[in-house]
Design a protein around this motif. Structure first.
Motif, PDB file in Angstrom:
ATOM      1  N   ASN A 389       1.208  -0.857  -0.180  1.00 56.51           N
ATOM      2  CA  ASN A 389       0.217  -0.005  -0.220  1.00 56.51           C
ATOM      3  C   ASN A 389       1.372   1.048  -0.120  1.00 56.51           C
ATOM      4  O   ASN A 389       0.535   1.953  -0.535  1.00 56.51           O
ATOM      5  CB  ASN A 389      -0.966  -0.181   0.899  1.00 56.51           C
ATOM      6  CG  ASN A 389      -1.979  -0.895   0.464  1.00 56.51           C
ATOM      7  OD1 ASN A 389      -2.364  -1.186   0.200  1.00 56.51           O
ATOM      8  ND2 ASN A 389      -2.945  -1.085   1.969  1.00 56.51           N
ATOM      9  N   ARG A 390       2.188   1.358   0.687  1.00 58.40           N
ATOM     10  CA  ARG A 390       3.120   2.204   0.365  1.00 58.40           C
ATOM     11  C   ARG A 390       3.728   2.547  -0.626  1.00 58.40           C
ATOM     12  O   ARG A 390       3.193   3.623  -1.033  1.00 58.40           O
ATOM     13  CB  ARG A 390       3.871   2.308   1.596  1.00 58.40           C
ATOM     14  CG  ARG A 390       3.292   2.185   2.825  1.00 58.40           C
ATOM     15  CD  ARG A 390       4.540   1.512   4.381  1.00 58.40           C
ATOM     16  NE  ARG A 390       5.406   2.937   4.330  1.00 58.40           N
ATOM     17  CZ  ARG A 390       6.453   3.526   5.141  1.00 58.40           C
ATOM     18  NH1 ARG A 390       7.148   1.954   5.552  1.00 58.40           N
ATOM     19  NH2 ARG A 390       6.838   4.250   5.602  1.00 58.40           N
ATOM     20  N   VAL A 391       3.515   1.724  -0.757  1.00 59.00           N
ATOM     21  CA  VAL A 391       4.138   1.996  -2.996  1.00 59.00           C
ATOM     22  C   VAL A 391       3.089   2.525  -3.616  1.00 59.00           C
ATOM     23  O   VAL A 391       2.956   3.185  -4.592  1.00 59.00           O
ATOM     24  CB  VAL A 391       4.746   0.387  -3.284  1.00 59.00           C
ATOM     25  CG1 VAL A 391       4.852   0.714  -4.725  1.00 59.00           C
ATOM     26  CG2 VAL A 391       5.812  -0.021  -2.167  1.00 59.00           C
ATOM     27  N   VAL A 392       2.318   2.300  -3.430  1.00 58.23           N
ATOM     28  CA  VAL A 392       0.668   2.666  -4.150  1.00 58.23           C
ATOM     29  C   VAL A 392       0.473   3.523  -3.646  1.00 58.23           C
ATOM     30  O   VAL A 392       0.417   4.486  -5.248  1.00 58.23           O
ATOM     31  CB  VAL A 392      -0.677   1.620  -3.719  1.00 58.23           C
ATOM     32  CG1 VAL A 392      -1.861   2.361  -4.233  1.00 58.23           C
ATOM     33  CG2 VAL A 392      -0.059   0.132  -4.362  1.00 58.23           C
ATOM     34  N   GLU A 393       1.265   4.247  -2.523  1.00 56.12           N
ATOM     35  CA  GLU A 393       0.481   5.232  -1.950  1.00 56.12           C
ATOM     36  C   GLU A 393       1.282   6.220  -3.543  1.00 56.12           C
ATOM     37  O   GLU A 393       1.365   7.723  -3.758  1.00 56.12           O
ATOM     38  CB  GLU A 393       1.203   5.844  -1.181  1.00 56.12           C
ATOM     39  CG  GLU A 393      -0.371   5.515   0.121  1.00 56.12           C
ATOM     40  CD  GLU A 393       0.186   5.350   1.355  1.00 56.12           C
ATOM     41  OE1 GLU A 393       1.384   5.855   1.910  1.00 56.12           O
ATOM     42  OE2 GLU A 393      -0.655   4.821   2.179  1.00 56.12           O
ATOM     43  N   VAL A 394       2.309   5.662  -3.234  1.00 53.72           N
ATOM     44  CA  VAL A 394       3.695   6.539  -4.160  1.00 53.72           C
ATOM     45  C   VAL A 394       3.478   6.670  -5.887  1.00 53.72           C
ATOM     46  O   VAL A 394       3.935   7.699  -6.060  1.00 53.72           O
ATOM     47  CB  VAL A 394       4.960   5.524  -3.825  1.00 53.72           C
ATOM     48  CG1 VAL A 394       6.306   6.342  -4.432  1.00 53.72           C
ATOM     49  CG2 VAL A 394       5.868   6.345  -2.238  1.00 53.72           C
ATOM     50  N   VAL A 395       3.054   5.301  -5.927  1.00 49.89           N
ATOM     51  CA  VAL A 395       2.467   5.956  -7.407  1.00 49.89           C
ATOM     52  C   VAL A 395       1.396   6.295  -7.442  1.00 49.89           C
ATOM     53  O   VAL A 395       1.040   7.544  -8.208  1.00 49.89           O
ATOM     54  CB  VAL A 395       1.644   4.428  -7.590  1.00 49.89           C
ATOM     55  CG1 VAL A 395       1.165   4.196  -9.114  1.00 49.89           C
ATOM     56  CG2 VAL A 395       3.267   3.067  -7.868  1.00 49.89           C
ATOM     57  N   GLU A 396       0.248   6.562  -6.723  1.00 51.98           N
ATOM     58  CA  GLU A 396      -0.687   7.350  -6.580  1.00 51.98           C
ATOM     59  C   GLU A 396       0.160   9.233  -6.898  1.00 51.98           C
ATOM     60  O   GLU A 396      -0.681  10.006  -7.322  1.00 51.98           O
ATOM     61  CB  GLU A 396      -1.797   7.684  -5.488  1.00 51.98           C
ATOM     62  CG  GLU A 396      -3.040   8.692  -5.590  1.00 51.98           C
ATOM     63  CD  GLU A 396      -3.919   7.541  -3.852  1.00 51.98           C
ATOM     64  OE1 GLU A 396      -3.201   7.356  -3.350  1.00 51.98           O
ATOM     65  OE2 GLU A 396      -4.730   8.066  -4.240  1.00 51.98           O
ATOM     66  N   ARG A 397       0.805   9.643  -6.035  1.00 45.84           N
ATOM     67  CA  ARG A 397       1.384  10.686  -6.245  1.00 45.84           C
ATOM     68  C   ARG A 397       1.477  10.773  -7.410  1.00 45.84           C
ATOM     69  O   ARG A 397       1.767  12.172  -7.680  1.00 45.84           O
ATOM     70  CB  ARG A 397       2.961  11.060  -5.022  1.00 45.84           C
ATOM     71  CG  ARG A 397       3.543  12.167  -4.967  1.00 45.84           C
ATOM     72  CD  ARG A 397       4.621  11.807  -3.585  1.00 45.84           C
ATOM     73  NE  ARG A 397       3.350  11.849  -2.308  1.00 45.84           N
ATOM     74  CZ  ARG A 397       2.598  12.472  -1.559  1.00 45.84           C
ATOM     75  NH1 ARG A 397       2.731  13.501  -1.886  1.00 45.84           N
ATOM     76  NH2 ARG A 397       2.182  11.765  -0.338  1.00 45.84           N
ATOM     77  N   LEU A 398       2.311   9.818  -7.915  1.00 45.78           N
ATOM     78  CA  LEU A 398       2.823  10.269  -9.021  1.00 45.78           C
ATOM     79  C   LEU A 398       1.800  10.657 -10.442  1.00 45.78           C
ATOM     80  O   LEU A 398       1.933  11.792 -11.014  1.00 45.78           O
ATOM     81  CB  LEU A 398       3.910   9.147 -10.279  1.00 45.78           C
ATOM     82  CG  LEU A 398       5.403   8.751  -9.403  1.00 45.78           C
ATOM     83  CD1 LEU A 398       5.125   7.407 -10.255  1.00 45.78           C
ATOM     84  CD2 LEU A 398       5.955  10.002  -9.217  1.00 45.78           C
TER      85      LEU A 398
END
Lengths: 430, 233
Positions: A389-398
């Motif tokens: 989920n933390r990686v997903v959050e980073v992707v979301e930010r991009l």
């Protein structure tokens, strides 16, 4: 009793350790060890398989297999009792062809090689194939076939589902079920314990190196909010593939007539079975491969972040990497370290970072590099739900920042979260 | 693609593209016979003998490993061949014994023939058969197998790293460190996960297959070379 472990303490001098772990495994029993990343799952697997000392670690306590201490076994003798299938299966291979790998292992426990288990694992007809050309899922099945053929009574598997597609997972589950019926015992380390629930396993929940739960109930199972990633949206096309065909020298077609359009500022997940051509597609978009036929057009600068992000980095520590990609601007590097939640690890060595930290760092570094199109290969592979989920959050930010992101993945958690999915099957977009 | 990545790709294709098939399945004696006959023919001076050896190796390599291998092997062989030819030619201009332009072409052709012959037989070397020789000598048989597995892995890691460097607009030499880091990590994990295989004593030899067709082709080619050796002036 197949396995009895009474571990007072096991771990790494001055580093992480597990404490007070007792584990028993009976014939036909499945134990699923679970917990968040860093909870001690792999350390426990290493202690059980007596490989912890090879990593510079120690084990205080005793692990007994069929009544005999694991430390008293000779390697050849132990190979006939215990099989260990690691999370990254390609590290578990020493043979250069399927047959040489399979038989080398078997010849340690008996004087003739019987190839039948290869068929059971679905690798019949691939005997002369180079192991380097196998997909991660096929490699896992090869190690599985070896475990069957050596007659190992106890099989320890570390995150066996990470590189398997849906079909591979179902096959894995039915093979485990069949072997349980034959009296073998399994210790499965998995961040997705629910997958095994129908086989009625015993669950061992680790938290910070100690057992938090040991039993058959799933009442402890943590609730994780599934992320939801919108498709984003900008103006115009960022990526356009027109009738793209590709094959590696000496092999058949990997991609066959692929047409694909990706809008600027959007998020797209490319999904498909092992070996379906997902990684190849990303590499073509990145310009790392040239299509055999057809055309690839990309608007802006692309960056490809591979499954093993170590290949991406240029500098030995996160801080140096961030500063380097920020063109020496330390304030900007600090700002992005905060933005991507990397503040706590910036001083570590890259080699000491977890998989999740490496992936977030690679994305943060690319973000500093000002790329427009982000091609992420299996960005959540091997991560527990919390870290995924933390990686997903980073992707979301991009995506929020208007970047175009294309992800290749067969991780259901990620794929379900993404609105736009492109399915590839045997080199064709379906 | 950078020059280094292209070279690495050529090495990969020339030596590690194929599995246990083709001329790897031919009997060892037939490979040794072909090597000996090829070297025997090139002992005759001039370009014709070298062209004869090339004329034999090229069609064999099309049969196996195939065109892709042939292209890579030709480019790789051209590198030392061109170097030898050029240095032999230039030597004359700096007061050392050298050759004229025709001599330089002869050096080029002869070097190319020998280099192709050696690359072809290196590609036809069977790591499984080498492993079995070691196992019969009670030596660790996994060395050749692991070597043939690890080198292509390392080459691919290097190529990926260089490619990413191109996207990051970095010079290729900067990409060596990440590739080395991955290989160090790889070595540590291979040691850990294979300690039972590496530490255990193998009780037999690995099963092998043989190909009568490929053995016959090599034998016929060797005999042809010997005949031409006798016939050639």
């Amino acid at each position: 009793m197949l396995l009895e472990a009474k571990i007072d303490e096991a771990g790494y001098a001055g580093g992480f350790r597990i404490r007070g772990v007792s584990l028993e495994l009976d014939e036909g029993e499945l134990v699923v060890v679970t917990g968040k990343s860093g909870s001690g799952k792999t350390t426990l697997a290493r202690a059980l398989t007596n490989t912890i000392t090879l990593r510079g670690g120690y084990l205080r306590g005793d692990v007994r297999l069929l009544g005999k201490s694991v430390k008293e076994y000779q390697p050849g003798e132990l190979a006939g009792v215990l099989a260990y299938i690691p999370q990254e299966p390609w590290y578990g291979i020493i043979g250069y062809t399927v047959m040489s790998e399979f038989c080398y292992t078997q010849l340690i426990v008996r004087d003739k090689c019987d190839p039948r288990a290869l068929n059971e694992a679905g690798l019949g007809g691939m005997e002369d194939f180079i192991t380097y050309g196998l997909s991660a899922g096929q490699t896992q099945l090869l190690l599985w076939a070896e475990a069957l053929a050596t007659g190992a009574r106890v099989i320890v598997m570390d995150e066996p589902l990470v590189y398997l597609d849906e079909a591979g997972r179902s096959k894995m589950k039915s093979l485990v079920q069949q072997q349980l019926g034959e009296g073998k015992g399994f210790v499965v380390v998995d961040h997705d314990p629910l997958f095994w629930a129908e086989l009625r396993p015993r669950f061992v929940l680790l938290n910070d190196g100690v057992v938090e739960y040991d039993g058959y109930s799933l009442s402890w199972a943590w609730e994780v909010k599934s992320p939801r990633l919108g498709r984003g949206g900008g103006s115009g096309l960022a990526v356009r593939l027109k009738d793209v065909w590709f094959r590696y020298p000496g092999y058949g077609w990997v991609l066959r007539g692929v047409d694909l359009e990706v809008g600027s500022g959007t998020l797209t997940a490319v999904v498909g079975r092992n070996g379906s051509g997902k990684t190849t597609l990303l590499k073509l978009v990145a310009g790392l491969l040239r299509p055999s036929r057809g055309s690839v057009a990309v608007k802006g600068r692309p960056i490809y972040i591979p499954e093993n992000p170590l290949a991406y980095f240029s500098m030995p520590t996160p801080w140096e990497e961030l500063v380097y990609m920020a063109g020496g601007d330390e304030d900007r590097a600090r700002e992005v370290a905060d933005l991507f939640d990397l503040r706590g690890v910036v001083g570590s060595k890259l080699a000491d970072l977890s998989s999740g930290e490496r992936r977030r760092l690679a994305i943060a570094s690319a973000y500093l590099g000002g790329f427009d199109v982000y091609l992420l290969d299996e960005p959540t592979g091997g991560l527990d739900t919390f870290n995924a989920n933390r990686v997903v959050e980073v992707v979301e930010r991009l995506v929020e920042e208007g970047k175009t992101v294309v992800i290749a993945s067969h991780d259901d958690r990620l794929v379900r979260a993404v609105e736009r999915r492109v399915v590839i099957d045997r080199g064709v977009v379906v | 693609m950078s020059l280094i990545a292209a070279l690495v790709n050529l090495v990969y294709r020339a030596l590690f593209l194929r599995g246990e098939e083709g001329f790897r399945l031919s009997y060892t004696w037939s490979k040794l016979l072909y090597l000996a006959s090829g070297l025997l023919v090139v002992t005759k001076p001039g370009a014709v003998s070298a062209l004869v050896v090339m004329g034999s190796t090229l069609p064999l390599s099309v049969v196996w490993p195939g065109w892709s291998w042939l292209y890579s092997a030709l480019v790789l062989s051209l590198i030392p061949a061109a170097w030898f030819s050029l240095t032999a030619y230039v030597s004359g201009y700096v007061g050392l014994p050298g050759v004229d332009a025709v001599g330089a072409v002869v050096v080029l052709v002869r070097s190319l023939a020998v280099s192709l012959l050696i690359l072809f037989l290196a590609a036809a070397l069977s790591p499984v058969k080498v492993a079995n020789i070691l196992l019969r000598l009670r030596a660790p048989g996994y060395y050749p197998l692991l070597t043939w597995r690890t080198i292509p892995y390392g080459l691919r890691v290097l190529v990926d790293s260089i490619h990413i460097g191109v996207l990051k607009r970095e010079k290729p030499h900067r990409r060596l460190a990440p590739a080395v880091a991955i290989m160090l990590e790889y070595g540590g994990f291979v040691e850990e996960y294979n300690w039972l295989k590496v530490g255990g004593r193998v009780k037999g030899v690995l099963p092998t297959r043989s190909s009568a067709v490929h053995t016959a082709l090599l034998t016929a080619a060797s005999l042809g070379l010997v005949v031409l050796y006798v016939v050639l002036p």
